[in-house]
Each structure stands twice: as structure tokens, then as C-alpha cells.
Scaffold this motif. Structure first.
Motif, PDB file in Angstrom:
ATOM      1  N   SER A  41     -63.978 -21.008 -27.614  1.00 24.27           N
ATOM      2  CA  SER A  41     -63.745 -19.573 -27.500  1.00 24.27           C
ATOM      3  C   SER A  41     -62.523 -19.349 -26.615  1.00 24.27           C
ATOM      4  CB  SER A  41     -64.967 -18.884 -26.895  1.00 24.27           C
ATOM      5  OG  SER A  41     -64.654 -17.539 -26.562  1.00 24.27           O
ATOM      6  N   GLU A  42     -61.440 -18.918 -27.244  1.00 26.58           N
ATOM      7  CA  GLU A  42     -60.222 -18.619 -26.473  1.00 26.58           C
ATOM      8  C   GLU A  42     -60.470 -17.455 -25.523  1.00 26.58           C
ATOM      9  OE1 GLU A  42     -56.467 -18.488 -28.648  1.00 26.58           O
ATOM     10  OE2 GLU A  42     -57.513 -19.506 -30.297  1.00 26.58           O
ATOM     11  N   LYS A  43     -61.256 -16.485 -25.976  1.00 22.59           N
ATOM     12  CA  LYS A  43     -61.556 -15.301 -25.181  1.00 22.59           C
ATOM     13  C   LYS A  43     -62.242 -15.670 -23.865  1.00 22.59           C
ATOM     14  CE  LYS A  43     -64.436 -11.183 -25.313  1.00 22.59           C
ATOM     15  NZ  LYS A  43     -65.488 -10.497 -26.058  1.00 22.59           N
ATOM     16  N   ASN A  44     -63.201 -16.612 -23.945  1.00 19.79           N
ATOM     17  CA  ASN A  44     -63.979 -17.002 -22.760  1.00 19.79           C
ATOM     18  C   ASN A  44     -63.536 -18.320 -22.149  1.00 19.79           C
ATOM     19  OD1 ASN A  44     -65.639 -14.730 -23.140  1.00 19.79           O
ATOM     20  ND2 ASN A  44     -66.930 -15.862 -24.568  1.00 19.79           N
ATOM     21  N   ASN A  45     -62.541 -18.983 -22.742  1.00 25.53           N
ATOM     22  CA  ASN A  45     -62.134 -20.319 -22.288  1.00 25.53           C
ATOM     23  C   ASN A  45     -63.356 -21.232 -22.118  1.00 25.53           C
ATOM     24  OD1 ASN A  45     -59.350 -19.977 -22.241  1.00 25.53           O
ATOM     25  ND2 ASN A  45     -59.393 -19.094 -20.192  1.00 25.53           N
ATOM     26  N   SER A  46     -64.136 -21.320 -23.187  1.00 29.86           N
ATOM     27  CA  SER A  46     -65.355 -22.124 -23.099  1.00 29.86           C
ATOM     28  C   SER A  46     -65.630 -22.817 -24.417  1.00 29.86           C
ATOM     29  CB  SER A  46     -66.550 -21.243 -22.715  1.00 29.86           C
ATOM     30  OG  SER A  46     -66.831 -20.322 -23.743  1.00 29.86           O
ATOM     31  N   LEU A  47     -66.396 -23.896 -24.334  1.00 28.58           N
ATOM     32  CA  LEU A  47     -66.946 -24.543 -25.518  1.00 28.58           C
ATOM     33  C   LEU A  47     -68.359 -24.008 -25.670  1.00 28.58           C
ATOM     34  CD1 LEU A  47     -65.797 -28.263 -25.109  1.00 28.58           C
ATOM     35  CD2 LEU A  47     -64.843 -26.514 -26.625  1.00 28.58           C
ATOM     36  N   GLN A  48     -68.615 -23.336 -26.779  1.00 28.06           N
ATOM     37  CA  GLN A  48     -69.924 -22.768 -27.061  1.00 28.06           C
ATOM     38  C   GLN A  48     -70.604 -23.673 -28.089  1.00 28.06           C
ATOM     39  OE1 GLN A  48     -68.687 -18.822 -28.182  1.00 28.06           O
ATOM     40  NE2 GLN A  48     -68.571 -18.180 -26.039  1.00 28.06           N
ATOM     41  N   ILE A  49     -71.785 -24.123 -27.745  1.00 31.82           N
ATOM     42  CA  ILE A  49     -72.452 -25.166 -28.527  1.00 31.82           C
ATOM     43  C   ILE A  49     -73.827 -24.678 -28.974  1.00 31.82           C
ATOM     44  CG2 ILE A  49     -73.287 -27.551 -28.472  1.00 31.82           C
ATOM     45  CD1 ILE A  49     -71.303 -27.773 -25.936  1.00 31.82           C
ATOM     46  N   THR A  50     -74.091 -24.838 -30.259  1.00 29.43           N
ATOM     47  CA  THR A  50     -75.440 -24.598 -30.782  1.00 29.43           C
ATOM     48  C   THR A  50     -75.884 -25.863 -31.497  1.00 29.43           C
ATOM     49  OG1 THR A  50     -74.601 -23.658 -32.847  1.00 29.43           O
ATOM     50  CG2 THR A  50     -75.132 -22.108 -31.083  1.00 29.43           C
ATOM     51  N   SER A  51     -77.113 -26.242 -31.262  1.00 31.91           N
ATOM     52  CA  SER A  51     -77.660 -27.432 -31.885  1.00 31.91           C
ATOM     53  C   SER A  51     -78.960 -27.057 -32.578  1.00 31.91           C
ATOM     54  CB  SER A  51     -77.902 -28.511 -30.834  1.00 31.91           C
ATOM     55  OG  SER A  51     -78.221 -29.734 -31.437  1.00 31.91           O
ATOM     56  N   ARG A  52     -79.028 -27.342 -33.868  1.00 35.22           N
ATOM     57  CA  ARG A  52     -80.193 -27.011 -34.695  1.00 35.22           C
ATOM     58  C   ARG A  52     -80.964 -28.298 -35.005  1.00 35.22           C
ATOM     59  NH1 ARG A  52     -79.657 -21.883 -36.945  1.00 35.22           N
ATOM     60  NH2 ARG A  52     -81.003 -22.433 -38.700  1.00 35.22           N
ATOM     61  N   ILE A  53     -82.260 -28.291 -34.627  1.00 32.22           N
ATOM     62  CA  ILE A  53     -83.111 -29.471 -34.761  1.00 32.22           C
ATOM     63  C   ILE A  53     -84.455 -29.031 -35.336  1.00 32.22           C
ATOM     64  CG2 ILE A  53     -84.225 -31.352 -33.482  1.00 32.22           C
ATOM     65  CD1 ILE A  53     -82.134 -30.796 -31.245  1.00 32.22           C
ATOM     66  N   PHE A  54     -85.022 -29.844 -36.204  1.00 32.11           N
ATOM     67  CA  PHE A  54     -86.347 -29.519 -36.718  1.00 32.11           C
ATOM     68  C   PHE A  54     -87.362 -29.559 -35.573  1.00 32.11           C
ATOM     69  CE2 PHE A  54     -84.410 -30.866 -40.760  1.00 32.11           C
ATOM     70  CZ  PHE A  54     -84.704 -29.728 -41.508  1.00 32.11           C
ATOM     71  N   ILE A  55     -88.174 -28.516 -35.496  1.00 31.85           N
ATOM     72  CA  ILE A  55     -89.135 -28.365 -34.406  1.00 31.85           C
ATOM     73  C   ILE A  55     -90.096 -29.540 -34.328  1.00 31.85           C
ATOM     74  CG2 ILE A  55     -91.096 -26.986 -33.582  1.00 31.85           C
ATOM     75  CD1 ILE A  55     -89.596 -24.498 -34.671  1.00 31.85           C
ATOM     76  N   ASP A  56     -90.653 -29.970 -35.466  1.00 35.84           N
ATOM     77  CA  ASP A  56     -91.644 -31.054 -35.425  1.00 35.84           C
ATOM     78  C   ASP A  56     -91.040 -32.358 -34.921  1.00 35.84           C
ATOM     79  OD1 ASP A  56     -90.193 -31.235 -37.827  1.00 35.84           O
ATOM     80  OD2 ASP A  56     -91.853 -32.122 -38.923  1.00 35.84           O
ATOM     81  N   ASP A  57     -89.772 -32.599 -35.244  1.00 38.77           N
ATOM     82  CA  ASP A  57     -89.107 -33.816 -34.757  1.00 38.77           C
ATOM     83  C   ASP A  57     -88.889 -33.758 -33.245  1.00 38.77           C
ATOM     84  OD1 ASP A  57     -89.019 -34.641 -37.387  1.00 38.77           O
ATOM     85  OD2 ASP A  57     -86.917 -34.110 -37.672  1.00 38.77           O
ATOM     86  N   LEU A  58     -88.469 -32.600 -32.738  1.00 42.39           N
ATOM     87  CA  LEU A  58     -88.263 -32.465 -31.296  1.00 42.39           C
ATOM     88  C   LEU A  58     -89.593 -32.561 -30.553  1.00 42.39           C
ATOM     89  CD1 LEU A  58     -86.207 -32.106 -29.051  1.00 42.39           C
ATOM     90  CD2 LEU A  58     -86.462 -29.631 -29.296  1.00 42.39           C
ATOM     91  N   GLU A  59     -90.632 -31.966 -31.111  1.00 38.10           N
ATOM     92  CA  GLU A  59     -91.956 -32.079 -30.492  1.00 38.10           C
ATOM     93  C   GLU A  59     -92.401 -33.539 -30.421  1.00 38.10           C
ATOM     94  OE1 GLU A  59     -94.468 -28.057 -31.286  1.00 38.10           O
ATOM     95  OE2 GLU A  59     -94.184 -29.362 -33.035  1.00 38.10           O
ATOM     96  N   ALA A  60     -92.141 -34.283 -31.483  1.00 40.24           N
ATOM     97  CA  ALA A  60     -92.531 -35.692 -31.516  1.00 40.24           C
ATOM     98  C   ALA A  60     -91.808 -36.488 -30.429  1.00 40.24           C
ATOM     99  CB  ALA A  60     -92.247 -36.292 -32.889  1.00 40.24           C
ATOM    100  N   VAL A  61     -90.526 -36.230 -30.244  1.00 44.95           N
ATOM    101  CA  VAL A  61     -89.781 -36.992 -29.237  1.00 44.95           C
ATOM    102  C   VAL A  61     -90.181 -36.575 -27.818  1.00 44.95           C
ATOM    103  CG1 VAL A  61     -87.646 -35.629 -28.915  1.00 44.95           C
ATOM    104  CG2 VAL A  61     -87.547 -38.112 -28.858  1.00 44.95           C
ATOM    105  N   LEU A  62     -90.492 -35.301 -27.605  1.00 48.26           N
ATOM    106  CA  LEU A  62     -90.951 -34.866 -26.281  1.00 48.26           C
ATOM    107  C   LEU A  62     -92.298 -35.504 -25.943  1.00 48.26           C
ATOM    108  CD1 LEU A  62     -89.995 -31.064 -26.295  1.00 48.26           C
ATOM    109  CD2 LEU A  62     -88.779 -32.955 -25.182  1.00 48.26           C
ATOM    110  N   GLN A  63     -93.162 -35.623 -26.941  1.00 51.30           N
ATOM    111  CA  GLN A  63     -94.460 -36.272 -26.729  1.00 51.30           C
ATOM    112  C   GLN A  63     -94.281 -37.761 -26.456  1.00 51.30           C
ATOM    113  OE1 GLN A  63     -97.712 -34.899 -26.714  1.00 51.30           O
ATOM    114  NE2 GLN A  63     -98.157 -36.928 -25.932  1.00 51.30           N
TER     115      GLN A  63
END
Length: 175
Positions: A41-63
């Protein structure tokens, strides 16, 4: 009599074949993928990051990794879930500017059907002063050997995409 017996055998064979064929769909191999967008973002001088992950996979790794039953996207969601999601991201998603590891902010999360969207930001980035941006994305590769992490990097009207996986988990962009 023989004809009737042959028809019964044929029906049984067709039925068994049909049942086995339908059961194989229930055991079909799942596709493991995440998509991360990094946008300057030139306006904010920042790297804006979004990461999309399947919920069940993230739950499995947290467990598996932390012993946390998170119940993401439910009314029973663990109060410590976001803390462990951030901890996991810090361990598995790394950014470097000109070869120096940098610390980003974990802004939070949202849900979209069966996907969790995690929001990260790296502030005070002057992209014009940099020679390279590198990232390492090992999200879920510690749990799923087939995991692929797609990373799209957008800046100044340009876009570069990377497909990262367990054996090749780093991407670098020379600016």
C-alpha cells in the motif's frame, strides 16, 4: 434355473462394484492449500497481508502442535484460539526485507464459510528503498506433506505469484 442364478450373481457383482465405487469417493484424497496475498500500500507505506486457510486444517494443526481444541467459527470457540493462531503464524510465516527478518503485526481473523482469513501488516515499508522482499511460508506443511501455499505479491501495478510446498517453502522478489 441356471439363468436365474446367473442373473443373481450378475446383480450381486454389479451391486458390490457400485458400492465399492461410491465408497471410494468418500475416501477421496483432500486437497491441501492456502492462499496468501501480500499487497504493498503506497498510501500507508505498508505490506498488507491476508492469508486464507481451511478452518479444519488449521484446527488440526493447533490440536497437534499445541493441544488446543479451538472450535473455530463456532459459538464454542476457545478464548485462546487467536493467541495460538498468531503463535503458529510467527513460527511458520516469515518476512525478510533486504535479507533482514522483520516483525509484522497480527491484526486478527475473520471467517468466510469454511475458510479462516488472517490479517497481518508490516508498517513503515518504503518499497522504493528496498532491493528484495523474501518470505517463507510453512503454514500446515508440518502436518500435511501435500500442503501447497500459494503466495501472490502485488506492488506498483505488478503481480508475482509463488507456489510453495514443504521442500520449497521460500519465495524471493528482487525489486
Amino acid at each position: 434355473m441356471k439363468r436365474l442364478q446367473m442373473i443373481r450373481i450378475l446383480k450381486s457383482t454389479v451391486l458390490v462394484t457400485l458400492v465399492l465405487g461410491l465408497m471410494s469417493f468418500g475416501f477421496a484424497h483432500k486437497f491441501y492449500v492456502s492462499v496468501t496475498n501480500i499487497q504493498y500500500s503506497e498510501k500507508n507505506n505498508s505490506l498488507q497481508i491476508t492469508s486464507r486457510i481451511f478452518i479444519d486444517d488449521l484446527e488440526a494443526v493447533l490440536q497437534e502442535r499445541y493441544g488446543v481444541t479451538s472450535n473455530l467459527a463456532t459459538n464454542r470457540e476457545s478464548t485462546i484460539a487467536e493467541t495460538y493462531i498468531e503463535k503458529y503464524f510467527r513460527a511458520k510465516f516469515v518476512l525478510e526485507l533486504d535479507g533482514e527478518k522483520v516483525d509484522y503485526q497480527f491484526l486478527g481473523k475473520a471467517y468466510d464459510n469454511d475458510v479462516i482469513i488472517c490479517y497481518l501488516e508490516l508498517s513503515d515499508v518504503k518499497l522504493d528503498d528496498l532491493n528484495s522482499v523474501a518470505f517463507q511460508n510453512e503454514i500446515l506443511t508440518d502436518l500435511f506433506d501435500e500442503q501447497q501455499n500459494i503466495v501472490h505479491f502485488k506492488w506498483n501495478g505488478k503481480k508475482k505469484s509463488f507456489v510453495l510446498f514443504k521442500e520449497n517453502n521460500k519465495g524471493m522478489l528482487n525489486l
